[in-house]
Design a protein around this motif. Structure first.
Motif, PDB file in Angstrom:
ATOM      1  N   GLY A 168       0.816  -1.213   0.000  1.00  0.00           N
ATOM      2  CA  GLY A 168       0.000   0.000   0.000  1.00  0.00           C
ATOM      3  C   GLY A 168       0.848   1.261   0.000  1.00  0.00           C
ATOM      4  O   GLY A 168       0.571   2.216  -0.748  1.00  0.00           O
ATOM      5  N   LEU A 169       1.904   1.273   0.812  1.00  0.00           N
ATOM      6  CA  LEU A 169       2.776   2.448   0.875  1.00  0.00           C
ATOM      7  C   LEU A 169       3.513   2.657  -0.446  1.00  0.00           C
ATOM      8  O   LEU A 169       3.707   3.798  -0.874  1.00  0.00           O
ATOM      9  N   SER A 170       3.915   1.570  -1.093  1.00  0.00           N
ATOM     10  CA  SER A 170       4.589   1.709  -2.386  1.00  0.00           C
ATOM     11  C   SER A 170       3.644   2.313  -3.424  1.00  0.00           C
ATOM     12  O   SER A 170       4.058   3.144  -4.246  1.00  0.00           O
ATOM     13  N   VAL A 207      -8.687  11.273  -1.562  1.00  0.00           N
ATOM     14  CA  VAL A 207      -9.567  10.116  -1.776  1.00  0.00           C
ATOM     15  C   VAL A 207      -8.755   8.887  -2.169  1.00  0.00           C
ATOM     16  O   VAL A 207      -8.947   7.794  -1.627  1.00  0.00           O
ATOM     17  N   VAL A 208      -7.830   9.053  -3.114  1.00  0.00           N
ATOM     18  CA  VAL A 208      -7.012   7.924  -3.581  1.00  0.00           C
ATOM     19  C   VAL A 208      -6.191   7.338  -2.436  1.00  0.00           C
ATOM     20  O   VAL A 208      -6.135   6.115  -2.252  1.00  0.00           O
ATOM     21  N   ILE A 209      -5.563   8.194  -1.645  1.00  0.00           N
ATOM     22  CA  ILE A 209      -4.719   7.736  -0.535  1.00  0.00           C
ATOM     23  C   ILE A 209      -5.541   6.987   0.506  1.00  0.00           C
ATOM     24  O   ILE A 209      -5.143   5.915   0.983  1.00  0.00           O
ATOM     25  N   VAL A 210      -6.691   7.541   0.863  1.00  0.00           N
ATOM     26  CA  VAL A 210      -7.551   6.892   1.860  1.00  0.00           C
ATOM     27  C   VAL A 210      -8.047   5.540   1.345  1.00  0.00           C
ATOM     28  O   VAL A 210      -8.063   4.552   2.090  1.00  0.00           O
ATOM     29  N   VAL A 211      -8.453   5.495   0.076  1.00  0.00           N
ATOM     30  CA  VAL A 211      -8.932   4.230  -0.510  1.00  0.00           C
ATOM     31  C   VAL A 211      -7.828   3.174  -0.478  1.00  0.00           C
ATOM     32  O   VAL A 211      -8.064   2.018  -0.105  1.00  0.00           O
ATOM     33  N   ILE A 212      -6.611   3.554  -0.857  1.00  0.00           N
ATOM     34  CA  ILE A 212      -5.486   2.612  -0.838  1.00  0.00           C
ATOM     35  C   ILE A 212      -5.262   2.080   0.573  1.00  0.00           C
ATOM     36  O   ILE A 212      -5.072   0.871   0.783  1.00  0.00           O
ATOM     37  N   LEU A 213      -5.294   2.965   1.569  1.00  0.00           N
ATOM     38  CA  LEU A 213      -5.052   2.549   2.951  1.00  0.00           C
ATOM     39  C   LEU A 213      -6.165   1.633   3.459  1.00  0.00           C
ATOM     40  O   LEU A 213      -5.895   0.632   4.145  1.00  0.00           O
TER      41      LEU A 213
END
Length: 333
Positions: free
Chosen positions: A258-260, A292-298
């Protein structure tokens, strides 16, 4: 452009300093092994402070800047969890007594805060003077993301830490701890304790994390005040978060993946921003879209990790590494 008055900076720095002194004071006055309830209470406290600050900041400065703060805070908080992985590796490697782990964490957080303040000032100056730094920062993040994804099943090796290796060769050490002392006397001579080595390992690791996290948040906002505030509030809760999630970290098996993805996404965002400055035909990624993208990935990463660990209890999470540690160990062997 965000304009922050001297009073605004003073209030922010005073709040952060007060919270840091509170953390340092509690750790120094009552060294003890932190339980789940205490860790949960302090974690909620720090998150509430960070969210409250963001709400007030958004109301005062405008919600465009408020969104940048929250996006930056989420990015730095997620990266700080990976930082916790490395702290766990260090604590385990050196068998740090439970009652002294708080002290180590607080000093590590203080060092991280100082280092990131330095890198923030340097990064802001570079971006202001040279627009091509957006391209360089973006490429650096994409490279880091690719390396982290490739070696997501590994942990960074403390044995390869140049600072730790140099100290072990050049300084006198004893093999056992002496309470919470960094330096003690043995056979009439002053020697360093393993606790000193632990702090060296954490401090040097903080430098590496700052090199990743600062370009990442500059991909969200170029406002130095927001970059510093988001970093500071994300770091201040690390001590409590360490004790809260240390038993759960092994279950976050897809965290490095996820971090990558997050680092790669922000790297692309920085490159597009550079392209947009050269030509309006190049699109930019808006801050709200980034959030939104960051939260969804996390969320997807966390849910997938918990499902995986439930189906396969033997699955174990790793901090990930930008180097191939298995080859390095084979070469030493």
């Amino acid at each position: 452009m965000l304009e922050v008055t001297t009073a605004g900076w003073a209030i922010t720095l005073g709040l952060i300093a007060g919270l840091l002194i509170l953390d340092l004071g509690l750790s120094a006055m009552r060294p003890h092994a932190v339980g789940f309830r205490e860790a949960a209470a302090w974690s909620i406290f720090y998150i509430a402070i960070a969210v409250g600050f963001g709400v007030v900041f958004g109301m005062v400065a405008g919600w465009e800047f408020g969104a940048e703060y929250f996006a930056g805070y989420v990015v730095e908080k997620s990266l700080s969890v990976d930082n916790l992985f490395v702290f766990v590796v260090i604590m385990t490697t050196f068998a740090v007594p439970a009652e002294h782990q708080q002290k180590v964490l607080i000093i590590g957080i203080l060092l991280a805060l100082i280092l990131r303040a330095i890198f923030i000032a340097l990064g802001a100056a570079l971006l202001s003077a040279f627009s091509f730094m957006f391209l360089i920062f973006g490429a650096l993040l994409i490279f880091t993301a690719v390396q982290l994804f490739r070696h997501r099943e590994q942990d960074p090796s403390i044995e390869d830490n140049a600072v730790v290796g140099f100290a072990r060769r050049r300084l006198p050490f004893r093999e056992t701890y002496d309470g919470g002392k960094l330096v003690t006397r043995e056979n009439g001579k002053r020697v360093f304790t393993p606790l000193f080595i632990v702090l060296l390992a954490i401090g040097s690791t903080d430098i590496l994390f700052a090199l990743d996290s600062i370009p990442a948040i500059f991909g969200i906002t170029q406002e130095a005040y927001i970059v510093f505030a988001a970093n500071a509030f994300a770091l201040l809760g690390l001590r409590a978060l360490f004790f809260l999630v240390s038993g759960l970290l092994d279950r976050l098996v897809y965290l490095s993946t996820g971090l990558s993805l997050i680092l790669a996404f922000i790297g692309v965002k920085l490159i597009l921003h550079f392209g947009h400055e050269q030509s309006d035909s190049v699109p930019e990624i808006e801050t709200t879209t980034s959030l939104v993208v960051i939260v969804v990935i996390l969320v997807v990463t966390t849910v997938a990790s918990l499902v995986k660990s439930r189906r396969d209890p033997s699955a174990k999470a790793h901090a990930g590494s930008v180097r191939d540690q298995s080859k390095r160990r084979e070469n030493r062997g």
